[in-house]
Design an enzyme around this catalytic site. Structure first.
Site, PDB file in Angstrom:
ATOM      1  N   SER A 128      -5.897 -27.585   1.641  1.00 14.75           N
ATOM      2  CA  SER A 128      -6.101 -29.024   1.381  1.00 14.75           C
ATOM      3  C   SER A 128      -5.804 -29.835   2.631  1.00 14.75           C
ATOM      4  O   SER A 128      -5.239 -30.923   2.562  1.00 14.75           O
ATOM      5  CB  SER A 128      -5.200 -29.474   0.226  1.00 14.75           C
ATOM      6  OG  SER A 128      -5.435 -28.669  -0.899  1.00 14.75           O
ATOM      7  N   GLY A 129      -6.157 -29.271   3.770  1.00 14.10           N
ATOM      8  CA  GLY A 129      -5.939 -29.973   5.033  1.00 14.10           C
ATOM      9  C   GLY A 129      -7.075 -30.950   5.290  1.00 14.10           C
ATOM     10  O   GLY A 129      -7.581 -31.597   4.365  1.00 14.10           O
ATOM     11  N   ARG A 134     -11.388 -19.491  18.841  1.00 12.19           N
ATOM     12  CA  ARG A 134     -11.367 -19.165  17.412  1.00 12.19           C
ATOM     13  C   ARG A 134     -10.699 -17.811  17.198  1.00 12.19           C
ATOM     14  O   ARG A 134     -10.038 -17.586  16.189  1.00 12.19           O
ATOM     15  CB  ARG A 134     -12.799 -19.117  16.857  1.00 12.19           C
ATOM     16  CG  ARG A 134     -13.447 -20.477  16.732  1.00 12.19           C
ATOM     17  CD  ARG A 134     -14.772 -20.386  16.000  1.00 12.19           C
ATOM     18  NE  ARG A 134     -15.390 -21.704  15.865  1.00 12.19           N
ATOM     19  CZ  ARG A 134     -16.206 -22.244  16.749  1.00 12.19           C
ATOM     20  NH1 ARG A 134     -16.512 -21.597  17.848  1.00 12.19           N
ATOM     21  NH2 ARG A 134     -16.737 -23.431  16.542  1.00 12.19           N
ATOM     22  N   ASN A 180      -4.719 -16.020  10.585  1.00  8.86           N
ATOM     23  CA  ASN A 180      -5.580 -16.320   9.448  1.00  8.86           C
ATOM     24  C   ASN A 180      -5.942 -15.090   8.628  1.00  8.86           C
ATOM     25  O   ASN A 180      -6.278 -15.200   7.447  1.00  8.86           O
ATOM     26  CB  ASN A 180      -6.820 -17.096   9.920  1.00  8.86           C
ATOM     27  CG  ASN A 180      -6.460 -18.533  10.277  1.00  8.86           C
ATOM     28  OD1 ASN A 180      -5.354 -18.983   9.989  1.00  8.86           O
ATOM     29  ND2 ASN A 180      -7.374 -19.252  10.911  1.00  8.86           N
ATOM     30  N   ASN A 220     -11.671 -19.953  10.359  1.00  8.24           N
ATOM     31  CA  ASN A 220     -12.068 -19.247  11.586  1.00  8.24           C
ATOM     32  C   ASN A 220     -11.092 -18.144  11.975  1.00  8.24           C
ATOM     33  O   ASN A 220      -9.928 -18.221  11.573  1.00  8.24           O
ATOM     34  CB  ASN A 220     -12.151 -20.248  12.739  1.00  8.24           C
ATOM     35  CG  ASN A 220     -13.502 -20.927  12.789  1.00  8.24           C
ATOM     36  OD1 ASN A 220     -14.527 -20.272  12.640  1.00  8.24           O
ATOM     37  ND2 ASN A 220     -13.499 -22.238  12.970  1.00  8.24           N
ATOM     38  N   ARG A 250     -25.559 -29.427  14.160  1.00  9.87           N
ATOM     39  CA  ARG A 250     -25.223 -29.937  15.494  1.00  9.87           C
ATOM     40  C   ARG A 250     -26.458 -29.896  16.395  1.00  9.87           C
ATOM     41  O   ARG A 250     -26.758 -30.850  17.119  1.00  9.87           O
ATOM     42  CB  ARG A 250     -24.098 -29.084  16.100  1.00  9.87           C
ATOM     43  CG  ARG A 250     -22.759 -29.387  15.453  1.00  9.87           C
ATOM     44  CD  ARG A 250     -21.646 -28.497  15.964  1.00  9.87           C
ATOM     45  NE  ARG A 250     -20.356 -28.981  15.449  1.00  9.87           N
ATOM     46  CZ  ARG A 250     -19.290 -28.216  15.263  1.00  9.87           C
ATOM     47  NH1 ARG A 250     -19.334 -26.924  15.540  1.00  9.87           N
ATOM     48  NH2 ARG A 250     -18.176 -28.732  14.812  1.00  9.87           N
ATOM     49  N   HIS A 281     -20.672 -17.433  14.664  1.00  7.71           N
ATOM     50  CA  HIS A 281     -20.388 -18.865  14.783  1.00  7.71           C
ATOM     51  C   HIS A 281     -19.975 -19.205  16.209  1.00  7.71           C
ATOM     52  O   HIS A 281     -19.190 -18.493  16.814  1.00  7.71           O
ATOM     53  CB  HIS A 281     -19.236 -19.197  13.830  1.00  7.71           C
ATOM     54  CG  HIS A 281     -18.932 -20.657  13.708  1.00  7.71           C
ATOM     55  ND1 HIS A 281     -19.866 -21.646  13.860  1.00  7.71           N
ATOM     56  CD2 HIS A 281     -17.776 -21.291  13.411  1.00  7.71           C
ATOM     57  CE1 HIS A 281     -19.292 -22.822  13.676  1.00  7.71           C
ATOM     58  NE2 HIS A 281     -18.023 -22.636  13.408  1.00  7.71           N
TER      59      HIS A 281
HETATM   60  N1  APR Z   1      -2.449 -20.491   1.733  1.00 14.84           N
HETATM   61  C1  APR Z   1      -2.991 -21.700   1.423  1.00 14.84           C
HETATM   62  N2  APR Z   1      -3.107 -22.699   2.302  1.00 14.84           N
HETATM   63  C2  APR Z   1      -2.641 -22.484   3.527  1.00 14.84           C
HETATM   64  C3  APR Z   1      -2.072 -21.261   3.931  1.00 14.84           C
HETATM   65  C4  APR Z   1      -1.980 -20.238   2.960  1.00 14.84           C
HETATM   66  N3  APR Z   1      -1.434 -19.056   3.253  1.00 14.84           N
HETATM   67  N4  APR Z   1      -1.709 -21.359   5.236  1.00 14.84           N
HETATM   68  C5  APR Z   1      -2.049 -22.588   5.636  1.00 14.84           C
HETATM   69  N5  APR Z   1      -2.606 -23.275   4.611  1.00 14.84           N
HETATM   70  C6  APR Z   1      -3.092 -24.656   4.580  1.00 14.84           C
HETATM   71  C7  APR Z   1      -2.274 -25.604   5.421  1.00 14.84           C
HETATM   72  O1  APR Z   1      -1.087 -26.005   4.739  1.00 14.84           O
HETATM   73  C8  APR Z   1      -3.246 -26.746   5.642  1.00 14.84           C
HETATM   74  O2  APR Z   1      -3.086 -27.776   4.680  1.00 14.84           O
HETATM   75  O3  APR Z   1      -4.389 -24.729   5.110  1.00 14.84           O
HETATM   76  C9  APR Z   1      -4.622 -26.084   5.464  1.00 14.84           C
HETATM   77  C10 APR Z   1      -5.476 -26.109   6.709  1.00 14.84           C
HETATM   78  O4  APR Z   1      -5.751 -27.429   6.985  1.00 14.84           O
HETATM   79  P1  APR Z   1      -5.828 -28.020   8.458  1.00 14.84           P
HETATM   80  O5  APR Z   1      -4.685 -27.487   9.240  1.00 14.84           O
HETATM   81  O6  APR Z   1      -5.979 -29.499   8.346  1.00 14.84           O
HETATM   82  O7  APR Z   1      -7.152 -27.343   9.033  1.00 14.84           O
HETATM   83  P2  APR Z   1      -8.688 -27.768   8.820  1.00 14.84           P
HETATM   84  O8  APR Z   1      -9.082 -28.704   9.896  1.00 14.84           O
HETATM   85  O9  APR Z   1      -8.895 -28.178   7.409  1.00 14.84           O
HETATM   86  O10 APR Z   1      -9.406 -26.388   9.137  1.00 14.84           O
HETATM   87  C11 APR Z   1      -9.220 -25.258   8.316  1.00 14.84           C
HETATM   88  O11 APR Z   1     -11.313 -24.267   8.946  1.00 14.84           O
HETATM   89  O12 APR Z   1     -12.827 -24.755  10.651  1.00 14.84           O
HETATM   90  C12 APR Z   1     -11.795 -23.935  10.235  1.00 14.84           C
HETATM   91  O13 APR Z   1     -10.761 -23.374  12.312  1.00 14.84           O
HETATM   92  C13 APR Z   1     -10.600 -24.096  11.130  1.00 14.84           C
HETATM   93  O14 APR Z   1      -9.491 -22.171  10.293  1.00 14.84           O
HETATM   94  C14 APR Z   1      -9.502 -23.580  10.262  1.00 14.84           C
HETATM   95  C15 APR Z   1      -9.937 -24.032   8.855  1.00 14.84           C
END
Ligand code: APR
Length: 320
Positions: free
Chosen positions: A11-12, A89, A96, A121, A152, A176
């Site tokens: 939920s980022g 990435r 990840n 990624n 893009r 990608h």
């Molecule tokens: N389980 C669930 N959620 C998790 C976990 C996990 N084990 N680890 C991290 N998270 C959550 C984080 O708490 C965060 O809220 O994943 C979310 C990621 O959100 P952002 O850091 O805002 O990243 P975002 O820009 O949304 O990108 C997410 O997509 O494009 C790709 O490279 C990018 O891998 C990244 C992903």
């Protein structure tokens, strides 16, 4: 008929944007999941409070327990760590991969019938690992990359030609980002292929090469500007297009990271190819003819992806 249930794992920045877009498009009810407490609940509540203004009835909830995603029709996975400036990435791989193991277990237990779109990624390796960890059908686990890369590409081409983005179609294959294979001769302005537009004097070969390079570096350009994270509006929009095609059985032809079982001479790898997405998930993988130079670029892109999946197996031998 019950509304669709769409679970967002992560939920980022992308997850929150996805939730907002799903509401605005009235695609279904949303469950935001995250390990961070309060974030999915807070974003869910904030977006829900915009629903009377924008006039949508999607229910939005936030959870920290996988039980909340039970019975989801679609799951979009962004859980993990995004790139920081200077990070590739691939640097994200080890971190990840562990996240994909947890997400895979959650999907297997609570949403085994879902159509799963992975965004985390390094995409092609993460979607491959997620399918293995979850055990969900390969037709129902896809990666979002090609729609974004081609968006893009289309945007830059529309700027160059000073025409509507709607009239530019573009096609990319392969992994990608850096190893993406732009299909110049299948990309058009209202059906006129790019090589013809060069002949017509609309652009030059050099300018096209620059646009291709800018597309390849599209993600890094945004990371460099934002400094604290990576792109989220265009990645979210791209995943929504895929989810909508599944939920509405639209059978859109979209470039996605899909599991290849012999197509293009590749077996057991996820890589970007054109597919048809409908109610059956990935209903067809479209095999187009590649000329020599396209095949060479595609092979090298596949090799890059396979290098990453081998690196995953070193970290998690059960993936072999
Ligand atoms: N389980 C669930 N959620 C998790 C976990 C996990 N084990 N680890 C991290 N998270 C959550 C984080 O708490 C965060 O809220 O994943 C979310 C990621 O959100 P952002 O850091 O805002 O990243 P975002 O820009 O949304 O990108 C997410 O997509 O494009 C790709 O490279 C990018 O891998 C990244 C992903």
């Amino acid at each position: 008929m019950a509304r669709n249930k769409i679970a967002l794992i992560g939920s980022g920045m992308i997850g929150g944007t996805l939730a907002h877009m799903i509401g605005l498009k009235d695609l279904g009810d949303v469950v935001l999941f995250d390990i961070a407490e309060g974030i999915p609940q807070g974003k869910g509540l904030d977006i829900a409070q915009s629903s009377p203004v924008d006039g949508f009835d999607s229910r939005l909830t936030g959870v920290n327990d996988y039980a909340g995603i039970e019975g989801a029709d679609v799951c979009i996975v962004t859980a993990g760590v995004p790139r920081k400036p200077g990070m590739s990435r691939d640097d994200l791989l080890g971190i990840n991969l562990k996240v994909m193991e947890q997400v895979g277990a959650g999907l297997k237990k609570y949403a085994p019938k879902a159509f799963v779109i992975c965004i985390t990624n390094p995409l092609d390796a993460m979607v491959w690992a997620l399918q293995k960890f979850s055990g969900l059908p390969k037709t129902h686990v896809v990666g979002m990359a090609g729609v974004l890369d081609s968006a893009r590409f289309r945007y830059f081409l529309a700027e160059e030609f000073k025409v509507s983005v709607e009239d530019v179609t573009a096609f990319v294959l392969g992994g990608h980002g850096d190893s993406m294979v732009p299909m110049i001769r299948y990309s058009t302005v209202s059906g006129i292929p790019l090589p013809d537009l060069v002949k017509m004097g609309w652009t030059s070969k050099e300018k096209l090469d620059q646009i291709v390079q800018r597309t390849r570096d599209g993600g890094a350009e945004i990371v460099g500007l934002l400094k604290t994270g990576s792109a989220y509006y265009a990645p979210a929009a791209s995943a929504i297009q895929m989810a909508e095609s599944y939920l509405k059985d639209k059978k859109r032809v979209l470039p996605c990271a899909a599991h290849l079982s012999g197509q293009y001479g590749v077996k057991g790898t996820y890589v970007g190819v054109p597919v048809v997405i409908g109610a059956g998930g990935v209903e067809r993988i479209i095999e187009i003819d590649l000329n020599k130079s396209e095949q060479k670029m595609f092979d090298s892109s596949v090799a890059t992806v396979q290098g990453l999946t081998e690196a995953c197996v070193k970290i998690a031998p059960q993936l072999a």
